[in-house]
Design a protein around this motif. Structure first.
Motif, PDB file in Angstrom:
ATOM      1  N   ASP A  15       0.834  -1.205   0.000  1.00 28.42           N
ATOM      2  CA  ASP A  15       0.000   0.000   0.000  1.00 28.42           C
ATOM      3  C   ASP A  15       0.870   1.257   0.000  1.00 28.42           C
ATOM      4  N   PRO A  55       0.550   4.246  -3.746  1.00 29.17           N
ATOM      5  CA  PRO A  55      -0.510   5.157  -3.281  1.00 29.17           C
ATOM      6  C   PRO A  55      -1.603   5.311  -4.320  1.00 29.17           C
ATOM      7  N   GLY A  70      -3.304   0.807  -1.249  1.00 30.79           N
ATOM      8  CA  GLY A  70      -3.056   2.242  -1.320  1.00 30.79           C
ATOM      9  C   GLY A  70      -4.322   3.032  -1.574  1.00 30.79           C
ATOM     10  N   GLU A 119      -6.403   5.339   1.107  1.00 28.80           N
ATOM     11  CA  GLU A 119      -6.715   6.722   0.743  1.00 28.80           C
ATOM     12  C   GLU A 119      -8.167   7.032   1.079  1.00 28.80           C
TER      13      GLU A 119
END
Length: 623
Positions: free
Chosen positions: A59, A63, A112, A116
């Motif tokens: 992860d 991103p 990722g 987020e």
């Protein structure tokens, strides 16, 4: 054994995953996917019981912005464009690297985007992750049509992919997702797809448990829990426990002992999240694992490269607590020192040191040694039986040759072999890596720990090793014997770190190695009945491979290896390994003892070491 079963499952993974990928993939392109769950329907309100088990660091490497740009990367590689939008080319293999393919098909890189969303609540990030997951399900139907490497990546990535799907489900409710989770979990539940009581099996079991809890499949969750309990308390297939009653991990690797420490902590969290208490015995064994690891840390703070292990610092171990790991990580400044100065682990380790910095010597000035015996090679072990490590005068003196990773079979084969360890090698005799080595005697006394091993790992040869680990003066005395039906070339091998240079002595009886102000003398002591051949020093040879240290993936360092050979039907080699700072060679005198033994008296570093080598091969320090 269960590892062999797992390897067979890897090779047959494409065919075995046919139903999984087809059932999940068929539904990916339709607005109303047909139900494919063979067990009870997913339960409502179970999302909170599932644990997101993480993404193995992928992860952080991937991103959300990189995922949306269609790029993917693994540790140590440059990003590769793998997608146009959420349409991924799952057949890519740009580095011709099975590990790259495994992580690609694991889907853990979608972490990722999932993370987020947890930070920003941007639904676009979550929808990107979901769309790529559905794309994988659609494109990997009928894996039998793919090449072997892709099939293996699909198969081996199942548990990691299931983790990702469970993490996605915590934020994205969809029937197709529950169906995919159920199919992946049902595949893991099959007996032939369980790897057994080592880290692969631990990950599979806790993933199965948390997935079952998340979708309301009590049958899957209970099977995962049972496998976790059995792995430590009732291991299947004749394997040793994942963590035994003494706290030893069964994978024969310092690195994987540390890794398993973290994985079992996570497994305990999964049990609790699913509403099950963690048995006290599992907690006790897990706590004892810290001391087992601490004995594999040098006084310099380095984690030894025992088994398949990269070079590492104890200070890098996560959550060291306030016990032995904290103590070695801080070099005695904090934490609690181990209760014993030296000890035997039935899993196959003799480990000790002159002290823990508690009897007048600073922690970093102590000597330390390890030796291996026990069951044959398993999991991430190497063929290192009778192999020694030694740390003295603030330096590593004897070290294993290390670990290169899993993408170079030729290097891996050599690093696993006895030739890459500080042991006794019998040339021309087939070696059996599954052969056990027995600890036949040991005695721990301050100033002189002694232990003895024997085995028949080399065909037609009985091999034994007696060791005396001395302090004040700091040295090893090693007596090896190999008895064969036919004359054999037998070699003591001693591997030094790359910082050393080494040369054979002028008379060919031994060798001298130097690094900085430390000089290490390898002095062979004559024994009746054995005619030694000239000592040899090899550094950086490729044909055959010898004289290398491998601290990390694909990084090889030329380093001296000292070979002390002899030939015969009964070869006995007695060697003094004496590190000094004053540059003066040990003064050695010998005298016969009644009954066929020998007395050795060595003076070096301003001290005297007197040892008796008895006719039965045992060693004893004399007053």
């Amino acid at each position: 054994m269960y590892i062999r079963s797992w390897l067979k499952a890897r090779r047959a993974g494409g065919a075995a995953l046919l139903a999984l990928a087809a059932a999940c993939g068929d539904s990916a392109g339709s607005a109303e996917p047909a139900p494919v769950v063979s067990g009870p329907a997913p339960a409502e309100g179970t999302v909170g019981r599932a644990r997101c088990l993480g993404f193995n660091g992928l992860d952080a490497l991937n991103p959300g912005g990189e995922i949306r740009a269609g790029r993917f990367r693994t540790p140590g590689t440059a990003p590769v464009r793998v997608a146009a939008g959420t349409d991924v080319d799952w057949g890519l293999d740009p580095y011709h690297d099975r590990t790259w393919q495994l992580w690609f098909h694991s889907l853990e890189w979608l972490g990722g985007a999932i993370k987020e969303y947890t930070r920003t609540h941007d639904r676009a990030a979550l929808e990107t992750a979901a769309a790529i997951a559905r794309d994988w399900l659609a494109d990997n139907r009928d894996p039998g049509r793919f090449g072997e490497d892709r099939r293996e990546a699909i198969s081996e990535g199942t548990k990691f992919r299931l983790v990702t799907l469970v993490c996605l489900r915590k934020h994205h409710a969809a029937r197709w997702l529950d169906e995919a989770i159920a199919r992946h979990a049902e595949w893991l539940a099959r007996p032939g797809h369980y790897s057994g009581p080592w880290n692969h099996g631990t990950d599979e079991s806790m993933t199965l448990m948390t997935a079952g809890c998340g979708i309301g499949r009590a049958d899957l969750a209970e099977l995962g829990r049972k496998r976790l309990l059995d792995a430590m308390l009732r291991p299947p297939g004749g394997a040793r426990p994942a963590i035994d009653a003494e706290g030893a991990n069964n994978e024969q690797s310092a690195h994987y002992a540390v890794y398993n420490r973290g994985r079992w902590r996570l497994a305990f969290d999964v049990m609790r999240a699913c509403g099950h208490p963690v048995p006290d015995e599992l907690v006790r064994r897990h706590r004892l694992l810290d001391e087992f690891i601490a004995f594999q840390v040098t006084p310099g703070g380095d984690l030894l490269q025992i088994g398949e292990s990269y070079a590492a610092k104890a200070s890098g171990i996560a959550l060291p607590g306030s016990g032995p790991l904290k103590y070695v990580a801080t070099r005695g400044a904090k934490g609690t020192r181990p209760k014993a100065r030296a000890r035997v682990y039935e899993a196959g380790y003799v480990m000790g040191r002159s002290g823990w910095g508690d009897r007048g010597r600073p922690f970093t000035a102590e000597t330390a040694y390890t030796a291996r015996f026990g069951p044959g090679r398993y999991a991430h072990g190497q063929s290192d039986h009778m192999g020694l490590t030694f740390h003295a005068l603030g330096r590593d003196i004897l070290v294993p040759s290390g670990h290169i990773g899993y993408s170079d079979p030729a290097w891996s084969a050599w690093l696993r072999s006895p030739e890459a360890h500080n042991t006794l090698v019998v040339r021309g005799a087939p070696f059996t890596e599954s052969a056990p080595t027995a600890l036949t005697a040991h005695r721990f006394e301050r100033g002189a720990d002694t232990f003895r091993f024997s085995d028949t790992a080399y065909a037609g040869t009985a091999r034994s090793r007696s060791v005396l680990a001395a302090s004040d003066p700091d040295a090893l005395m090693v007596l090896d014997e190999a008895a064969s039906a036919a004359p054999r070339l037998v070699e003591q091998l001693w591997h030094l770190p790359a910082a050393f240079t080494a040369t054979a002595t002028a008379d060919g009886t031994g060798a001298v190695a130097t690094a900085g102000k430390v000089r290490v003398h390898f002095a062979r002591i004559p024994l009746p009945g054995t005619a030694p051949l000239p000592a040899q020093v090899v550094r950086g040879s490729l044909t055959p491979p010898q004289g290398w240290i491998v601290p990390s993936s694909r990084r090889t360092l030329a380093a001296p290896a000292v070979a002390l050979p002899a030939r015969g039907t009964r070869v006995r080699t007695l060697t003094l390994i004496a590190p000094v700072r004053d540059g003066k060679a040990p003064q050695v005198r010998t005298s016969p003892l009644p009954g066929g033994g020998i007395r050795v008296e060595a003076s070096f570093s301003g001290r005297r070491l007197a040892v008796e080598a008895a006719p039965d091969g045992s060693l004893r320090r004399l007053p």
